[in-house]
Write a protein that holds these residues in place. Structure first.
Motif, short mmCIF file in Angstrom:
data_model
loop_
_atom_site.label_atom_id
_atom_site.label_comp_id
_atom_site.label_asym_id
_atom_site.label_seq_id
_atom_site.Cartn_x
_atom_site.Cartn_y
_atom_site.Cartn_z
N SER A 277 -29.91 8.38 -15.29
CA SER A 277 -29.01 7.97 -16.36
C SER A 277 -27.59 8.48 -16.12
O SER A 277 -26.62 7.84 -16.54
N ILE A 278 -27.49 9.62 -15.46
CA ILE A 278 -26.17 10.17 -15.12
C ILE A 278 -25.61 9.52 -13.87
O ILE A 278 -24.43 9.19 -13.78
N LEU A 279 -26.50 9.29 -12.90
CA LEU A 279 -26.07 8.80 -11.60
C LEU A 279 -25.66 7.32 -11.63
O LEU A 279 -24.70 6.92 -10.95
N ALA A 280 -26.36 6.50 -12.41
CA ALA A 280 -26.09 5.06 -12.42
C ALA A 280 -24.65 4.71 -12.79
O ALA A 280 -24.00 3.92 -12.09
N PRO A 281 -24.09 5.29 -13.86
CA PRO A 281 -22.69 4.98 -14.18
C PRO A 281 -21.72 5.44 -13.09
O PRO A 281 -20.70 4.77 -12.85
N ILE A 282 -22.04 6.55 -12.43
CA ILE A 282 -21.18 7.04 -11.35
C ILE A 282 -21.18 6.07 -10.18
O ILE A 282 -20.12 5.70 -9.65
N LEU A 283 -22.37 5.62 -9.78
CA LEU A 283 -22.49 4.66 -8.68
C LEU A 283 -21.83 3.33 -9.05
O LEU A 283 -21.19 2.69 -8.21
N THR A 284 -21.98 2.94 -10.31
CA THR A 284 -21.35 1.69 -10.77
C THR A 284 -19.84 1.78 -10.67
O THR A 284 -19.17 0.84 -10.22
N GLY A 285 -19.29 2.92 -11.09
CA GLY A 285 -17.85 3.12 -11.01
C GLY A 285 -17.34 3.10 -9.59
O GLY A 285 -16.28 2.52 -9.30
N GLN A 286 -18.10 3.70 -8.68
CA GLN A 286 -17.69 3.71 -7.27
C GLN A 286 -17.73 2.30 -6.68
O GLN A 286 -16.83 1.92 -5.93
N LEU A 287 -18.76 1.53 -7.04
CA LEU A 287 -18.86 0.16 -6.54
C LEU A 287 -17.72 -0.69 -7.11
O LEU A 287 -17.12 -1.50 -6.38
N ALA A 288 -17.43 -0.51 -8.38
CA ALA A 288 -16.35 -1.28 -9.02
C ALA A 288 -15.00 -0.96 -8.37
O ALA A 288 -14.18 -1.85 -8.13
N LYS A 289 -14.80 0.32 -8.06
CA LYS A 289 -13.55 0.73 -7.40
C LYS A 289 -13.45 0.12 -6.01
O LYS A 289 -12.38 -0.34 -5.61
N LYS A 290 -14.56 0.10 -5.30
CA LYS A 290 -14.57 -0.46 -3.95
C LYS A 290 -14.31 -1.96 -3.97
O LYS A 290 -13.60 -2.50 -3.11
N ARG A 291 -14.87 -2.65 -5.00
CA ARG A 291 -14.72 -4.08 -5.10
C ARG A 291 -13.42 -4.49 -5.79
O ARG A 291 -13.01 -5.64 -5.74
N GLY A 292 -12.80 -3.52 -6.46
CA GLY A 292 -11.58 -3.84 -7.20
C GLY A 292 -11.85 -4.50 -8.54
O GLY A 292 -10.96 -5.13 -9.12
N ASP A 293 -13.09 -4.33 -9.04
CA ASP A 293 -13.44 -4.90 -10.34
C ASP A 293 -12.98 -3.97 -11.46
O ASP A 293 -12.82 -2.76 -11.27
N THR A 294 -12.80 -4.54 -12.64
CA THR A 294 -12.43 -3.76 -13.82
C THR A 294 -13.43 -3.99 -14.92
O THR A 294 -14.05 -5.06 -15.01
N PHE A 295 -13.62 -2.99 -15.76
CA PHE A 295 -14.51 -3.11 -16.90
C PHE A 295 -13.94 -4.08 -17.91
O PHE A 295 -12.76 -4.05 -18.21
N SER A 296 -14.81 -4.94 -18.46
CA SER A 296 -14.34 -5.92 -19.42
C SER A 296 -14.18 -5.31 -20.79
O SER A 296 -13.44 -5.79 -21.62
N HIS A 297 -14.94 -4.24 -21.10
CA HIS A 297 -14.80 -3.51 -22.36
C HIS A 297 -15.50 -2.18 -22.23
O HIS A 297 -16.14 -1.89 -21.26
#
Length: 297
Positions: A277-297
């Motif tokens: 539960s702690i690791l998933a958001p961290i990995l998601t953030g790293q993937l988003a940063k690598k892809r250049g994606d932004t959170f929609s909300h």
């Protein structure tokens, strides 16, 4: 919520509305509401694409989990290895946290895909581990109760029906999902003792590392290479559900011979819940940063 429960487990056990709303007793209602709300977002025209993409990833996850579960039992038996019993392995490897899964999808504007929640939620129920253990112990399915699976689909189909009849239901209930996910996180936290998770020690950490090391690469490869997706769903599926901490006790209720293994299996499972539960958001953030994606909300 988990910290409060760890030190004050009966804080909200004062009966009536407060207990139903703020204790673990409220999780069933919130899960039902999530199934209903996600159902209202599923349009019959989109169902094929939803099952084709998200459904296929979930299927890969289930098949992988079953192969690993039966493989572990065949090689190491019920006594397991390194403090990880066969029961603990099965109860942990066959799990996915649908709340984290859907939260990640919502965060990147995949609200339509969030309708997969009830299907992912089936993996978090004791039903599949019960089937595995029933087959391993007795070679049959005599002890399996199928009603928990049926109960997941009742609110889902009701939501689907109303959402397709009147788009107004979709407009109203689709907006409730972020709040419901927050409430679910709270109610599930009211059943997690952080100290008990720590007590699982090395076996809990080893089991969690194995879960992530096997589940994430396989599902991530399938999503990104086969489905040509982003990989966010794979991260969401590589989590262990809080409701799965009840799996060992639920399975042992149907198969009493597993009772001696319940405590250790629950502790190992709980460690996985906390870590993933702690690791998933961290990995998601790293993937988003690598892809250049932004959170929609």
């Amino acid at each position: 919520s988990m910290v409060l429960f760890t030190f004050f487990p009966d804080l909200f056990r004062i009966g009536s509305v407060t207990e139903s709303f703020l204790s673990a007793d409220g999780s069933g209602f919130v899960i039902g509401m999530l199934c209903f709300a996600s159902g209202t977002t599923i349009k019959l025209n989109d169902l094929k694409d939803l099952i084709k993409y998200q459904g296929s990833i979930i299927l890969i996850k289930v098949i992988l989990s079953l192969i690993l579960a039966f493989g572990f039992l065949a090689i190491f038996g019920m006594e397991g290895i390194w403090g990880i019993t066969g029961f603990a392995f099965v109860a942990t490897i066959i799990s996915t946290n649908p709340a984290v899964y859907v939260a990640i999808l919502n965060a990147f504007g995949r609200e339509r895909d969030a309708g997969i929640y009830p299907f992912a939620g089936i993996i978090a129920l004791p039903i599949i581990p019960l089937i595995v253990m029933s087959v391993y112990i007795s070679g049959g399915l005599a002890g399996v109760n199928w009603w928990p699976v049926v109960s997941v689909f009742v609110p889902l189909f009701l939501g689907m029906a109303l959402g397709n009849i009147d788009p107004g239901f979709t407009e109203i209930f689709s907006k409730t999902m972020p709040a419901l996910l927050m409430l679910l996180g709270w109610t599930l936290g009211q059943g997690m003792n952080f100290i008990e998770a720590i007590k699982s020690g090395v076996p809990g950490i080893l089991m969690t590392l194995f879960f992530i090391a096997v589940t994430l690469p396989v599902t991530f490869y399938f999503e990104t290479r086969v489905l040509k997706g982003e990989g966010y769903s794979a991260i969401g599926l590589s989590t262990i559900a809080g409701v799965s901490t009840a799996t060992p006790a639920a399975v042992a209720a149907a198969l009493p011979e597993l009772q001696p293994y319940v405590t250790s299996a629950t502790a190992i499972n709980l460690t996985g819940v906390v870590v993933t539960s702690i690791l998933a958001p961290i990995l998601t953030g790293q993937l988003a940063k690598k892809r250049g994606d932004t959170f929609s909300h």
